[in-house]
Design an enzyme around this catalytic site. Structure first.
Site, PDB file in Angstrom:
ATOM      1  N   PRO A   1       0.795  -1.227   0.000  1.00  0.00           N
ATOM      2  CA  PRO A   1       0.000   0.000   0.000  1.00  0.00           C
ATOM      3  C   PRO A   1       0.828   1.279   0.000  1.00  0.00           C
ATOM      4  CG  PRO A   1      -0.077  -1.074   2.141  1.00  0.00           C
ATOM      5  CD  PRO A   1       0.557  -2.035   1.201  1.00  0.00           C
ATOM      6  N   ASN A   2       0.345   2.211  -0.783  1.00  0.00           N
ATOM      7  CA  ASN A   2       0.885   3.571  -0.917  1.00  0.00           C
ATOM      8  C   ASN A   2       2.195   3.634  -1.718  1.00  0.00           C
ATOM      9  OD1 ASN A   2      -1.207   4.851   0.708  1.00  0.00           O
ATOM     10  ND2 ASN A   2      -0.285   3.756   2.421  1.00  0.00           N
TER      11      ASN A   2
ATOM     12  N   ARG B   1       5.148  10.685  -2.948  1.00  0.00           N
ATOM     13  CA  ARG B   1       4.791  10.512  -1.541  1.00  0.00           C
ATOM     14  C   ARG B   1       5.996  10.810  -0.645  1.00  0.00           C
ATOM     15  NH1 ARG B   1       4.727   4.533   1.188  1.00  0.00           N
ATOM     16  NH2 ARG B   1       3.925   5.167   3.206  1.00  0.00           N
TER      17      ARG B   1
ATOM     18  N   TYR C   1      11.061   8.875   0.967  1.00  0.00           N
ATOM     19  CA  TYR C   1      11.044   7.807  -0.045  1.00  0.00           C
ATOM     20  C   TYR C   1      11.693   8.193  -1.377  1.00  0.00           C
ATOM     21  CZ  TYR C   1       7.796   5.778   3.319  1.00  0.00           C
ATOM     22  OH  TYR C   1       7.242   5.264   4.463  1.00  0.00           O
TER      23      TYR C   1
ATOM     24  N   ASN D   1       8.039  -5.562  -0.548  1.00  0.00           N
ATOM     25  CA  ASN D   1       7.890  -4.393   0.317  1.00  0.00           C
ATOM     26  C   ASN D   1       6.410  -4.312   0.632  1.00  0.00           C
ATOM     27  OD1 ASN D   1       7.720  -1.982   1.646  1.00  0.00           O
ATOM     28  ND2 ASN D   1       9.003  -0.849   0.201  1.00  0.00           N
TER      29      ASN D   1
ATOM     30  N   ALA E   1       2.899  -0.716   5.004  1.00  0.00           N
ATOM     31  CA  ALA E   1       2.408  -0.749   6.384  1.00  0.00           C
ATOM     32  C   ALA E   1       1.860  -2.117   6.795  1.00  0.00           C
ATOM     33  CB  ALA E   1       1.345   0.330   6.574  1.00  0.00           C
TER      34      ALA E   1
ATOM     35  N   HIS F   1       3.739  -4.330   9.303  1.00  0.00           N
ATOM     36  CA  HIS F   1       3.649  -4.176  10.755  1.00  0.00           C
ATOM     37  C   HIS F   1       2.380  -4.788  11.335  1.00  0.00           C
ATOM     38  CE1 HIS F   1       6.868  -1.537   9.642  1.00  0.00           C
ATOM     39  NE2 HIS F   1       6.054  -0.716   9.011  1.00  0.00           N
TER      40      HIS F   1
ATOM     41  N   ASP G   1       1.745 -15.781   6.804  1.00  0.00           N
ATOM     42  CA  ASP G   1       1.327 -17.144   6.445  1.00  0.00           C
ATOM     43  C   ASP G   1       1.474 -17.404   4.951  1.00  0.00           C
ATOM     44  OD1 ASP G   1       0.746 -17.669   9.081  1.00  0.00           O
ATOM     45  OD2 ASP G   1      -1.429 -17.466   8.865  1.00  0.00           O
TER      46      ASP G   1
ATOM     47  N   GLU H   1      12.349  -9.469   2.459  1.00  0.00           N
ATOM     48  CA  GLU H   1      11.589  -8.295   2.919  1.00  0.00           C
ATOM     49  C   GLU H   1      12.437  -7.047   2.669  1.00  0.00           C
ATOM     50  OE1 GLU H   1      10.574  -8.445   7.103  1.00  0.00           O
ATOM     51  OE2 GLU H   1      10.142  -6.288   7.165  1.00  0.00           O
TER      52      GLU H   1
ATOM     53  N   HIS I   1      12.571  -2.657   2.658  1.00  0.00           N
ATOM     54  CA  HIS I   1      12.026  -1.331   2.971  1.00  0.00           C
ATOM     55  C   HIS I   1      12.973  -0.276   2.426  1.00  0.00           C
ATOM     56  CE1 HIS I   1       9.039  -3.174   5.442  1.00  0.00           C
ATOM     57  NE2 HIS I   1       9.996  -3.898   5.998  1.00  0.00           N
ATOM     58  N   ILE I   2      12.368   0.774   1.905  1.00  0.00           N
ATOM     59  CA  ILE I   2      13.146   1.885   1.359  1.00  0.00           C
ATOM     60  C   ILE I   2      13.790   2.668   2.503  1.00  0.00           C
ATOM     61  CG2 ILE I   2      12.932   4.049   0.064  1.00  0.00           C
ATOM     62  CD1 ILE I   2      10.427   2.604  -1.305  1.00  0.00           C
ATOM     63  N   SER I   3      12.990   2.946   3.519  1.00  0.00           N
ATOM     64  CA  SER I   3      13.485   3.700   4.676  1.00  0.00           C
ATOM     65  C   SER I   3      14.024   2.742   5.734  1.00  0.00           C
ATOM     66  CB  SER I   3      12.346   4.540   5.266  1.00  0.00           C
ATOM     67  OG  SER I   3      11.302   3.697   5.748  1.00  0.00           O
TER      68      SER I   3
ATOM     69  N   ARG J   1      12.650   5.029  12.698  1.00  0.00           N
ATOM     70  CA  ARG J   1      11.410   5.804  12.595  1.00  0.00           C
ATOM     71  C   ARG J   1      10.493   5.505  13.793  1.00  0.00           C
ATOM     72  NH1 ARG J   1       9.052   5.164   6.747  1.00  0.00           N
ATOM     73  NH2 ARG J   1       7.794   6.934   7.480  1.00  0.00           N
TER      74      ARG J   1
ATOM     75  N   ARG K   1       6.816   1.065  13.604  1.00  0.00           N
ATOM     76  CA  ARG K   1       7.473   0.484  12.418  1.00  0.00           C
ATOM     77  C   ARG K   1       8.622  -0.450  12.802  1.00  0.00           C
ATOM     78  NH1 ARG K   1       5.256   3.725   8.276  1.00  0.00           N
ATOM     79  NH2 ARG K   1       4.851   5.824   9.032  1.00  0.00           N
TER      80      ARG K   1
HETATM   81  C1  DQA Z   1       8.101   1.136   4.022  1.00  0.00           C
HETATM   82  C2  DQA Z   1       8.122   1.398   5.534  1.00  0.00           C
HETATM   83  C3  DQA Z   1       6.753   1.177   6.122  1.00  0.00           C
HETATM   84  O1  DQA Z   1       6.777   1.427   7.528  1.00  0.00           O
HETATM   85  C4  DQA Z   1       5.751   2.116   5.483  1.00  0.00           C
HETATM   86  O2  DQA Z   1       4.456   1.870   5.990  1.00  0.00           O
HETATM   87  C5  DQA Z   1       5.769   2.080   4.006  1.00  0.00           C
HETATM   88  C6  DQA Z   1       7.053   1.973   3.324  1.00  0.00           C
HETATM   89  C7  DQA Z   1       9.465   1.461   3.366  1.00  0.00           C
HETATM   90  O3  DQA Z   1       9.662   1.008   2.249  1.00  0.00           O
HETATM   91  O4  DQA Z   1      10.279   2.172   3.944  1.00  0.00           O
HETATM   92  O5  DQA Z   1       4.752   2.197   3.347  1.00  0.00           O
HETATM   93  O6  DQA Z   1       7.843  -0.237   3.809  1.00  0.00           O
END
Ligand code: DQA
Length: 142
Positions: free
Chosen positions: A12-13, A20, A25, A74, A77, A80, A87, A98, A100-102, A107, A111
């Site tokens: 998502p997002n 964004r 990001y 990725n 959210a 979390h 599963d 897994e 994550h960009i950040s 943070r 997270r």
């Molecule tokens: C994220 C980190 C997550 O906490 C956040 O909800 C995202 C992006 C990252 O790529 O840093 O949507 O997965």
């Protein structure tokens, strides 16, 4: 490894990458980033999928997770919160990285917890969009 088939799944997002919160990001779209970055990996075939829906992410992992050589996930959210994604990762044989960009650990405390890490082969976070390239390196050098 020759001719590696990988699936990149963004949650998502992440369709808004480039627009964004660019201070967190970055200002590049994922399409632009992948197009350039994948030129370094002519032997890697990548399928890219993004959805804002938890169920669609799970369906994609089910659909491809028995066939591809690896999945880069990725989960945004849902990382979390989603035991269902945990599963799904465990349900398929493909190794999942897994991503994550950040640096989620630098943070907000919500997270710092990942529901999916324990089901994954490994975790890469905090390197910007380069996190996806590092995940490719991890999967092709297994
Ligand atoms: C994220 C980190 C997550 O906490 C956040 O909800 C995202 C992006 C990252 O790529 O840093 O949507 O997965």
């Amino acid at each position: 490894m020759d001719n590696v088939n990988l699936l990149i799944v963004n949650g998502p997002n992440l369709n808004l990458l480039g627009k964004r919160e660019p201070s967190i990001y970055g200002d590049q779209s994922i399409e632009e980033y992948l197009e350039n970055m994948l030129q370094q990996y002519p032997e890697v075939n990548v399928t890219y999928f993004q959805s804002n829906s938890e169920g669609a992410l799970i369906d994609k992992i089910h659909e491809c997770g028995f066939d591809v050589d690896g999945i880069i996930l990725n989960a945004g959210a849902y990382t979390h919160t989603s035991i269902a994604l945990h599963d799904a990762i465990r349900a398929v044989p493909a190794p999942v990285v897994e991503v994550h960009i950040s640096n989620v650990h630098a943070r907000e405390s919500f997270r710092h917890v990942s529901m999916i890490s324990a089901a994954c082969k490994g975790v890469i976070c905090g390197f910007g969009l380069n996190s996806y390239r590092l995940a490719i390196e991890a999967l092709i050098n297994r």
